[in-house]
Write a protein that holds these residues in place. Structure first.
Motif, PDB file in Angstrom:
ATOM      1  N   VAL A 177       1.068  -1.297   0.303  1.00  0.00           N
ATOM      2  CA  VAL A 177      -0.190  -0.031   0.381  1.00  0.00           C
ATOM      3  C   VAL A 177       1.179   1.585   0.175  1.00  0.00           C
ATOM      4  CG1 VAL A 177      -2.184   1.672   1.128  1.00  0.00           C
ATOM      5  CG2 VAL A 177      -1.825  -1.094   1.308  1.00  0.00           C
ATOM      6  N   LEU A 178       1.590   1.104   0.912  1.00  0.00           N
ATOM      7  CA  LEU A 178       2.989   2.073   1.093  1.00  0.00           C
ATOM      8  C   LEU A 178       3.821   2.620  -0.757  1.00  0.00           C
ATOM      9  CD1 LEU A 178       2.994   5.315   2.979  1.00  0.00           C
ATOM     10  CD2 LEU A 178       4.733   3.868   3.852  1.00  0.00           C
ATOM     11  N   ALA A 179       4.317   1.652  -0.200  1.00  0.00           N
ATOM     12  CA  ALA A 179       5.213   1.935  -1.687  1.00  0.00           C
ATOM     13  C   ALA A 179       3.998   1.883  -2.854  1.00  0.00           C
ATOM     14  CB  ALA A 179       5.939   0.560  -1.828  1.00  0.00           C
ATOM     15  N   GLU A 180       3.121   1.653  -3.242  1.00  0.00           N
ATOM     16  CA  GLU A 180       2.414   1.944  -4.718  1.00  0.00           C
ATOM     17  C   GLU A 180       1.561   3.267  -4.468  1.00  0.00           C
ATOM     18  OE1 GLU A 180       2.526  -0.299  -6.402  1.00  0.00           O
ATOM     19  OE2 GLU A 180       1.653   0.835  -7.862  1.00  0.00           O
ATOM     20  N   LEU A 181       1.607   3.685  -3.290  1.00  0.00           N
ATOM     21  CA  LEU A 181       0.545   5.548  -3.290  1.00  0.00           C
ATOM     22  C   LEU A 181       1.831   6.511  -3.256  1.00  0.00           C
ATOM     23  CD1 LEU A 181      -1.803   5.098  -0.329  1.00  0.00           C
ATOM     24  CD2 LEU A 181      -1.943   5.100  -1.971  1.00  0.00           C
ATOM     25  N   VAL A 182       3.023   6.197  -3.096  1.00  0.00           N
ATOM     26  CA  VAL A 182       4.101   6.714  -3.227  1.00  0.00           C
ATOM     27  C   VAL A 182       4.799   6.447  -4.375  1.00  0.00           C
ATOM     28  CG1 VAL A 182       6.517   7.292  -2.030  1.00  0.00           C
ATOM     29  CG2 VAL A 182       4.289   7.276  -0.478  1.00  0.00           C
ATOM     30  N   ARG A 183       5.011   5.665  -4.676  1.00  0.00           N
ATOM     31  CA  ARG A 183       4.950   5.271  -6.393  1.00  0.00           C
ATOM     32  C   ARG A 183       4.132   6.304  -7.456  1.00  0.00           C
ATOM     33  NH1 ARG A 183       4.350   2.128 -10.955  1.00  0.00           N
ATOM     34  NH2 ARG A 183       3.289   1.724  -9.960  1.00  0.00           N
ATOM     35  N   ARG A 184       2.795   5.705  -7.314  1.00  0.00           N
ATOM     36  CA  ARG A 184       1.873   6.517  -8.103  1.00  0.00           C
ATOM     37  C   ARG A 184       1.805   8.243  -8.264  1.00  0.00           C
ATOM     38  NH1 ARG A 184      -2.967   1.943  -8.216  1.00  0.00           N
ATOM     39  NH2 ARG A 184      -1.881   0.516  -8.549  1.00  0.00           N
ATOM     40  N   HIS A 185       2.269   8.104  -7.085  1.00  0.00           N
ATOM     41  CA  HIS A 185       1.770  10.012  -6.492  1.00  0.00           C
ATOM     42  C   HIS A 185       3.168  11.044  -7.037  1.00  0.00           C
ATOM     43  CE1 HIS A 185       1.594  13.815  -4.889  1.00  0.00           C
ATOM     44  NE2 HIS A 185       2.755  13.901  -4.875  1.00  0.00           N
ATOM     45  N   LEU A 186       4.536   9.722  -7.376  1.00  0.00           N
ATOM     46  CA  LEU A 186       5.405  10.052  -8.534  1.00  0.00           C
ATOM     47  C   LEU A 186       5.920  10.209  -9.662  1.00  0.00           C
ATOM     48  CD1 LEU A 186       8.126   9.397  -5.168  1.00  0.00           C
ATOM     49  CD2 LEU A 186       7.209  12.026  -6.078  1.00  0.00           C
ATOM     50  N   GLY A 187       4.959   9.001  -9.502  1.00  0.00           N
ATOM     51  CA  GLY A 187       5.079   9.167 -11.643  1.00  0.00           C
ATOM     52  C   GLY A 187       6.360   7.702 -11.387  1.00  0.00           C
ATOM     53  N   GLN A 188       6.688   6.913 -10.898  1.00  0.00           N
ATOM     54  CA  GLN A 188       7.839   6.012 -11.085  1.00  0.00           C
ATOM     55  C   GLN A 188       7.752   4.938 -11.666  1.00  0.00           C
ATOM     56  OE1 GLN A 188      10.419   7.846  -6.612  1.00  0.00           O
ATOM     57  NE2 GLN A 188      11.151   5.358  -7.436  1.00  0.00           N
ATOM     58  N   ALA A 189       8.841   4.268 -12.299  1.00  0.00           N
ATOM     59  CA  ALA A 189       8.473   3.187 -13.074  1.00  0.00           C
ATOM     60  C   ALA A 189       8.114   1.935 -11.779  1.00  0.00           C
ATOM     61  CB  ALA A 189       9.202   2.413 -13.682  1.00  0.00           C
ATOM     62  N   PRO A 190       6.995   1.060 -12.214  1.00  0.00           N
ATOM     63  CA  PRO A 190       7.220   0.147 -11.012  1.00  0.00           C
ATOM     64  C   PRO A 190       8.468  -0.989 -11.092  1.00  0.00           C
ATOM     65  CG  PRO A 190       5.832  -0.616 -13.114  1.00  0.00           C
ATOM     66  CD  PRO A 190       6.590   0.288 -12.820  1.00  0.00           C
ATOM     67  N   ASP A 191       8.791  -1.931  -9.841  1.00  0.00           N
ATOM     68  CA  ASP A 191       9.970  -2.129  -9.593  1.00  0.00           C
ATOM     69  C   ASP A 191      10.015  -3.051 -10.676  1.00  0.00           C
ATOM     70  OD1 ASP A 191      10.434  -0.399  -7.803  1.00  0.00           O
ATOM     71  OD2 ASP A 191      11.630  -1.640  -6.415  1.00  0.00           O
ATOM     72  N   ASP A 192       8.304  -4.415 -10.520  1.00  0.00           N
ATOM     73  CA  ASP A 192       9.208  -4.771 -11.599  1.00  0.00           C
ATOM     74  C   ASP A 192       7.959  -5.562 -11.905  1.00  0.00           C
ATOM     75  OD1 ASP A 192       7.464  -6.642  -9.401  1.00  0.00           O
ATOM     76  OD2 ASP A 192       9.749  -8.209  -8.888  1.00  0.00           O
ATOM     77  N   ALA A 193       7.275  -6.249 -12.273  1.00  0.00           N
ATOM     78  CA  ALA A 193       6.323  -6.820 -13.611  1.00  0.00           C
ATOM     79  C   ALA A 193       4.958  -6.985 -12.039  1.00  0.00           C
ATOM     80  CB  ALA A 193       5.808  -8.033 -14.278  1.00  0.00           C
ATOM     81  N   GLU A 194       5.352  -7.356 -11.074  1.00  0.00           N
ATOM     82  CA  GLU A 194       4.200  -7.882 -10.281  1.00  0.00           C
ATOM     83  C   GLU A 194       3.567  -6.507  -8.849  1.00  0.00           C
ATOM     84  OE1 GLU A 194       5.665 -10.442  -7.645  1.00  0.00           O
ATOM     85  OE2 GLU A 194       7.192 -11.389  -8.387  1.00  0.00           O
ATOM     86  N   ASP A 195       4.331  -6.149  -9.034  1.00  0.00           N
ATOM     87  CA  ASP A 195       3.144  -4.982  -8.549  1.00  0.00           C
ATOM     88  C   ASP A 195       2.608  -4.300  -9.514  1.00  0.00           C
ATOM     89  OD1 ASP A 195       5.874  -4.976  -7.332  1.00  0.00           O
ATOM     90  OD2 ASP A 195       7.169  -3.321  -7.212  1.00  0.00           O
ATOM     91  N   THR A 196       2.530  -4.114 -10.929  1.00  0.00           N
ATOM     92  CA  THR A 196       1.490  -3.418 -11.080  1.00  0.00           C
ATOM     93  C   THR A 196       0.087  -4.061 -11.288  1.00  0.00           C
ATOM     94  OG1 THR A 196       1.939  -4.839 -13.460  1.00  0.00           O
ATOM     95  CG2 THR A 196       3.402  -3.157 -14.102  1.00  0.00           C
ATOM     96  N   GLU A 197       0.187  -5.584 -10.710  1.00  0.00           N
ATOM     97  CA  GLU A 197      -0.980  -6.175 -10.317  1.00  0.00           C
ATOM     98  C   GLU A 197      -1.768  -5.271  -8.956  1.00  0.00           C
ATOM     99  OE1 GLU A 197      -1.467  -9.088 -11.709  1.00  0.00           O
ATOM    100  OE2 GLU A 197      -0.362  -9.368 -13.295  1.00  0.00           O
ATOM    101  N   VAL A 198      -0.463  -4.200  -8.247  1.00  0.00           N
ATOM    102  CA  VAL A 198      -1.709  -4.262  -6.723  1.00  0.00           C
ATOM    103  C   VAL A 198      -2.179  -3.996  -7.378  1.00  0.00           C
ATOM    104  CG1 VAL A 198      -1.372  -3.050  -5.165  1.00  0.00           C
ATOM    105  CG2 VAL A 198       0.807  -4.337  -5.756  1.00  0.00           C
TER     106      VAL A 198
END
Ligand code: ADP
Ligand code: ADP
Ligand code: ZN
Ligand code: ZN
Length: 823
Positions: free
Chosen positions: A530-551
């Motif tokens: 949750v935390l990682a994904e929220l901040v990642r999306r807020h910053l527009g950073q690319a996901p670390d690997d494919a798995e994360d995109t499904e969150v």
């Protein structure tokens, strides 16, 4: 070298694997032996590299004559003699990725029993034939759903992803999934030509038209007349071919070589539950059979805690003779009673180990390493083996102290049934429970590899030079807290995912926070997802690997995300998946080294560029092994094994490249140096010296620069990532997320690591850790304790505040342990 059952010791003579310095020890059988020492001191080299490797070698020799040839190639462990060694089973963590089709049920072999139960004792629809057990497995041809091949999912494009804003018209770009540039214009023209209004908002178009545009398999060719188009005076008429958005996405996925294009179109794809089998992966006939009113898919989805409630009433039917059985139901037969009793006993062990929140259907790739290891231990316990050595890698890793207790009891049961336990361990509370301790050191790498002590635990106290003794007997200084005050807060409201339901949680900024709680309470879900994904999306950073995109995130409100300008996840995932990457390439240090060699007079005379000194580039690498230093030996039945390259003997370079030296050393010599050696050798090369210094700061001075990424432990990989971060660290507002950073580390290494993490916070950053180690929790600024239990019994914030405040909370599983530590 025969096995003498009356001699209760395993004798090791002259062990020289990796850094071991001609080690001679005698360790007891039928006992729990802890191997301790700082990271890199040689614990694994002794327990796994020598003892386990030798047991395995003997096993192979006894069953497979060809193994002798293999073992000559890969090398038997470097040891003169081992006597008294029984057969061994290694339960190592983090090595070897499980396949995505394996589940908790297959891992524990419970699935076999359950399939048997449905086959032999299930309730069948009237007139249906009994099915074989394998028809209840989605991994067999007999059982797999014909639509999805047993996977349970369909991957397909979704309208809401392809058309994110339905108020737009087609001309305004409603169909985000359409290609850009000329192709996009072409499709627009065709749409117009077939009579669909491109100036009507998407949501007002007829459903038939929308579906056609997005999904059709038709590819009509349409004559496009361009004369008179204002934007294209040179335009000529042409025949344009239409292709629906789905066709375009599928075509791109099937054909593109560009990862960027793939990522782009993957954003329009959603994995949905297979409509035929509802995600179970099973064919229809199998899903018509029930037990206790449940299909096998429903039973697989039950948590073990709930499963017990279904099995117990049947297992308790003692009056088997009164059991009834009709042709369509065998639920009250002797077979049913026997199978349920057996299942119940096995599931009970899992409950004892605190894994009651898991279900049989849970995919093994989503388990934490600690969960996987405990499942394996539980499975072993039921295997009924005795006279075996179990070699375990930090069994307490990832466990809350409340969960470690039952695990130790299970280990003691294994010992009581006549087995030996060799345990590489860092948790002093576990070490105290051992019958015997082998302490290695005094330091790491070349400065380690000696046995400082081998004997009953108490005796270690007298060993002055042992870092373990200092922590075991309370001589080491505890890590100091900083008592920082938060400089603001991140407020998350209404978080729902896995067992978190409508959770509100506040994370303080510019301090260090530990998220705690028993296994399954929701820590990783909250922090790493949750935390990682929220901040990642807020910053527009690319996901670390494919798995994360499904969150998929379900969060009502998040306030304060703008406080961060960067997200850094420092996890234990490998820094590379092939022997071609190593710490020198990962940290960027090798760039400086290659430049250095290219600048030597001889290299310039021969016209060698920095690329020549890369073992990944054809120019200078050894042709035989393509710069790997090793060649793969393929063997029947066994996973591929590596043998040193016969041409370069592991140097990785061709002879001409190795002729270039800097201070008498070749580039291959540099890769063979430890970080400590290289720090001296390259002291006057600033860019290299800085990287090397940060690696020393996190306690990795003993690693060789060229040590392949595949040979590094999770803890080493994590510290390399942290060092890479520290070398570029500037004052900033980054959010650092670390999942169990202390796992696999000796308390002395934990102290080093924490000092570095505190440096990051002092520079203005925010650090959030998922953590079990009490010394670490005691030293952070803020604690968020989740629980009170695992699974459905967890997912709430039980206590939050400073470590001292949390230690006084009621209803928290962490509080009593923390209170004891703070006293
Ligand atoms: P520990 O288990 O105590 O952390 P290890 O036994 O893993 O220590 O490592 C001891 C030493 O051996 C370290 O210097 C490490 O870099 C080295 N080493 C470990 N694995 C290998 C390997 N596969 N090849 C060469 N050296 C290794
Ligand atoms: P912790 O990190 O505290 O051990 P987790 O966040 O891993 O806990 O798990 C919390 C709950 O969510 C548990 O009930 C767990 O079984 C469930 N869970 C975790 N990951 C998954 C997943 N990938 N799929 C389904 N359930 C999951
Ligand atoms: Zn299906
Ligand atoms: Zn070679």
């Amino acid at each position: 070298m025969t096995f003498d059952p009356t001699d209760p010791y395993v004798h090791v003579r002259g062990a020289r694997e990796h850094n071991l310095k001609h080690v001679d020890i005698d360790v007891p059988r039928d006992a729990m032996v802890a191997f301790t020492g700082v990271s890199g001191s040689g614990k694994s080299s002794l327990a796994f590299g020598t003892l386990y490797a030798e047991a395995q070698r003997r096993y192979f020799e006894s069953v497979a004559p060809y193994a002798r040839r293999l073992l000559q190639q890969t090398g038997a462990p470097h040891v003169e003699e081992i006597t008294g060694l029984p057969p061994a089973v290694a339960l190592q963590q983090r090595r070897g990725a499980p396949s995505s089709r394996s589940t908790v049920g297959t891992l524990t072999t419970l699935s076999n029993l359950v399939r048997m139960l449905y086959s032999r004792a299930g309730t069948y629809p009237e007139g249906a034939e009994r099915l074989e057990a394998e028809s209840f497995s989605p991994n067999t041809t007999a059982g797999a759903c014909p639509r999805c091949g047993g996977l349970g999912v369909d991957h397909d494009v979704a309208e809401d992803l392809m058309v994110p804003d339905t108020t737009l018209t087609i001309r305004e770009g409603a169909i985000a999934a359409w290609p850009g540039a000329w192709q996009g214009k072409n499709l627009l023209r065709i749409t117009k030509a077939v009579g669909i209004d491109v100036d009507t908002p998407w949501r007002d178009l007829a459903k038939d038209d929308r579906d056609w545009l997005l999904y059709t398999d038709e590819q009509p060719k349409v004559l496009i007349r361009r004369r008179g188009e204002p934007d294209d005076s040179t335009g000529r008429d042409y025949h344009g071919t239409f292709s629906s958005a789905r066709r375009h996405v599928r075509h791109t996925l099937a054909n593109t070589k560009s990862q960027m294009m793939r990522d782009k179109v993957l954003a329009f794809v959603r994995s949905t539950t297979c409509a035929a089998c509802h995600g179970t992966g099973l064919q229809t006939e199998s899903l018509r059979v029930t037990f206790g009113g449940l299909t096998i898919a429903e039973m697989n989805a039950l948590s073990f805690t709930e499963l017990v409630k279904v099995l117990r009433p049947v297992a308790e039917l003692v009056e088997v003779d009164v059991a009834t059985s009709t042709a369509d139901s065998g639920e009250r037969t002797e077979v049913a009673v026997r199978l349920c009793t057996d299942l119940l006993a096995r599931v009970q062990v899992l409950l004892d180990l605190g894994l009651g929140y898991l279900s049989m259907g849970r995919v093994s790739t989503t388990l934490s390493p600690g969960e996987t290891q405990r499942l394996r231990i539980a499975t072993q316990l039921r295997s009924g083996l005795f006279g075996v050595v179990y070699v375990l890698d930090e069994p307490s890793a990832g466990l809350h102290p409340a969960d470690a207790e039952p695990l130790l009891e299970v280990l003691e049961q294994l010992k009581a049934s006549g087995n030996s336990l060799f345990v590489v361990e860092h948790d002093m509370d576990v070490v105290r429970r051992a019958d015997w301790v082998v302490d290695l050191g005094p330091l790491a790498g070349e400065a380690g590899g000696q046995v400082l002590y081998s004997g009953p635990v108490d005796g270690l106290e007298a060993v002055e030079e042992s870092a373990t003794a200092a922590y075991l007997f309370g001589r080491a200084a505890s890590i100091e807290g900083h008592d920082r005050d938060p400089q603001g807060w991140l407020h998350l409201r209404g978080v729902s995912r896995h067992n978190l339901v409508d959770l509100d949680v506040d994370v303080p900024l510019c301090v260090m926070t530990a998220v705690t709680g028993v296994s399954g309470s929701g820590k990783s879900t909250l922090v790493s997802q949750v935390l990682a994904e929220l901040v990642r999306r807020h910053l527009g950073q690319a996901p670390d690997d494919a798995e994360d995109t499904e969150v998929h995130l379900d969060v009502d409100d998040a306030e304060g995300l703008e406080s961060f300008n960067r997200l850094v996840r420092v996890d234990q995932r490998p820094i590379g998946r092939t022997p071609r990457s190593n710490l020198a390439t990962y940290t960027g240090l090798f760039d400086a080294v290659r430049k250095l060699y290219a600048e030597t007079a001889e290299a310039r005379a021969r016209g060698y560029s920095p690329g020549r000194f890369s073992f990944n580039v054809a120019e200078g690498r050894c042709e035989t092994c393509q710069g790997e230093g090793f060649v793969e030996v393929e063997l029947l039945f066994l996973p591929g094994t590596y043998a040193p390259c016969p041409t370069c003997h592991g140097a990785r370079y061709d002879a001409a490249t190795l002729e270039i030296t800097y201070r008498d050393r070749s580039v291959a010599d540099v890769l063979a140096m430890s970080v400590d050696e290289a720090a001296t050798f390259l002291a006057d090369v600033p860019s290299a010296a800085r990287s090397l210094g940060t690696l020393q700061d996190v306690g990795l001075g003993y690693l060789r620069l060229g040590q392949p990424a595949t040979e590094l432990s999770g803890g080493e990989a994590q510290r390399i990532k942290l060092a890479t971060e520290l070398q570029r660290a500037r004052r900033g507002h980054a959010l650092y997320l670390l999942d169990e950073p202390t796992s696999g580390l000796h308390p002395a290494d934990v102290a080093l690591l924490l000092r570095q993490l505190h440096r990051l916070v002092d520079a203005g950053n925010t650090v959030v850790l998922v953590e079990h180690d009490l010394d670490t929790i005691a030293s952070v600024d803020h604690v968020i304790d989740l629980g009170p239990g695992g699974g459905d019994e967890g997912g709430r914030v039980v206590a939050t505040g400073t470590p001292r405040e949390v230690s006084r909370a009621t209803g928290s599983a962490t509080a009593p342990y923390l209170a004891r530590r703070l006293d």
